[in-house]
Design an enzyme around this catalytic site. Structure first.
Site: not given
Ligand code: NAD
Length: 298
Positions: A66-67, A97, A172, A247
């Site tokens: 989740l975000p 994260t 992280k 964030k």
């Molecule tokens: P993203 O925004 O693409 O995906 C997050 C998803 O969570 C979205 O699809 C959103 O609709 C869903 N969501 C939000 N609230 C929700 C709820 N209450 N119920 C169900 N679904 C819900 O983000 P991402 O890039 O996939 O990143 C996700 C996490 O991973 C973050 O914490 C980010 O910091 C971490 N992260 C991302 C990356 C990257 O390269 N993108 C790398 C490492 C870590």
């Protein structure tokens, strides 16, 4: 033993991670607020759940990707109250994260309900998620981390146990603070070369074999056209959004303040990515920080 996994949050990272679990033979019950993402996951074998509560029915593992802290707290504790619906023998693995404090709160609340929870944030980006080569940085009891290894191995190549609950998050944010610093530094150096007549491909090759080599330069070059299959070569779409990096940098600054640590470069990149996001780039990949340096002034 049931191999059913509930997977909540099927975005840039969660989508490919869930697909890899399906390929490894797990039964995956997925949920996301976005119907489009849910449909995309279903095309890759994820069973669609109509709510987070339905997704955890019969699950042996519950994974969240989740975000934000608010989203994690809302799903598990304050809003959906998922902790009340998760089967007793299930292991909660939060891969988002978030702050170390949120992970500790989740672990404590889970324990009070007889459940087990670990924090397992990841590194490796969208490409690592798709290739199943992520690094997991786990916090929690050693036995719980060990019982997650088979599952995590289907999505990643490295599984680290950083320490007690919340320690995965601390590792992280240290990593991502460094990532932001070398990405911004790489963009700055590439632009200096281009402004002085160098071909960014040639400059990248030189620095990769010299003392400036780093992950951003090697795997995620921020200058458009230098590397294929990176966000810079698709208008900075997909990947890791500026707002998510901001964030993480805020979490790093909060952590530094709490431990009275000095992080001048972390503070600088926190401001750089924050400003870049406010200039209309919050949804772009974080390597778009290149545009801050390439923008023509006057
Ligand atoms: P993203 O925004 O693409 O995906 C997050 C998803 O969570 C979205 O699809 C959103 O609709 C869903 N969501 C939000 N609230 C929700 C709820 N209450 N119920 C169900 N679904 C819900 O983000 P991402 O890039 O996939 O990143 C996700 C996490 O991973 C973050 O914490 C980010 O910091 C971490 N992260 C991302 C990356 C990257 O390269 N993108 C790398 C490492 C870590």
């Amino acid at each position: 033993m049931s191999k059913t996994v509930a997977f909540i949050g099927l975005g840039n990272m969660g989508g490919p991670m869930a697909a890899n679990l399906v390929e490894a033979g797990f039964r995956v019950q997925g949920y996301d607020l976005s119907e489009d993402l849910l449909n995309a996951a279903a095309e890759r074998g994820v069973e669609k759940a109509s709510s987070a509560t339905n997704a955890v029915a019969g699950a042996r593992y519950v994974i969240t990707m989740l975000p934000s802290d608010a989203a994690v707290e809302s799903v598990y504790i304050d809003g959906t109250r998922l902790l009340a619906h998760i089967p007793e023998d299930a292991l909660i693995i939060d891969c988002s994260t978030v702050s170390s404090a949120t992970s500790k709160r989740l672990a404590t609340q889970a324990k009070q309900r007889g459940l087990r929870a670990i924090d397992a944030p990841v590194s490796g980006g969208v490409a690592g998620a798709a290739a199943g080569t992520l690094s997991f940085m786990c916090g929690g009891d050693a036995e719980d981390v060990d019982s997650a290894r088979e599952l995590l191995s289907a999505m990643g190549a490295n599984i680290f146990h950083a320490g007690a609950a919340g320690a995965g998050q601390t590792a992280k944010i240290c990593n991502n603070m460094l990532l932001a610093i070398h990405m911004a530094g790489t963009a700055e150096a590439l632009q200096l070369g281009v402004d002085n007549g160098l071909d960014p491909k040639v400059l990248s090759e030189i620095m990769l074999k010299s003392s400036g080599a780093n992950w951003s330069l090697e795997k995620y070059n921020p200058m458009p056209g230098v590397m294929e299959n990176v966000p810079a070569s698709r208008d900075y779409s997909g990947g890791f959004q500026v707002q998510l990096m901001s964030k993480d940098l805020r979490l790093a600054q909060d952590t530094a303040n709490a431990s009275n640590s000095h992080t001048p470069l972390g503070s600088l990149v926190h401001n750089l990515f924050g400003l870049h996001g406010k200039m209309g780039n919050a949804g772009l990949d974080f390597s778009s920080i290149q545009q801050l340096f390439s923008r023509k002034i006057g």
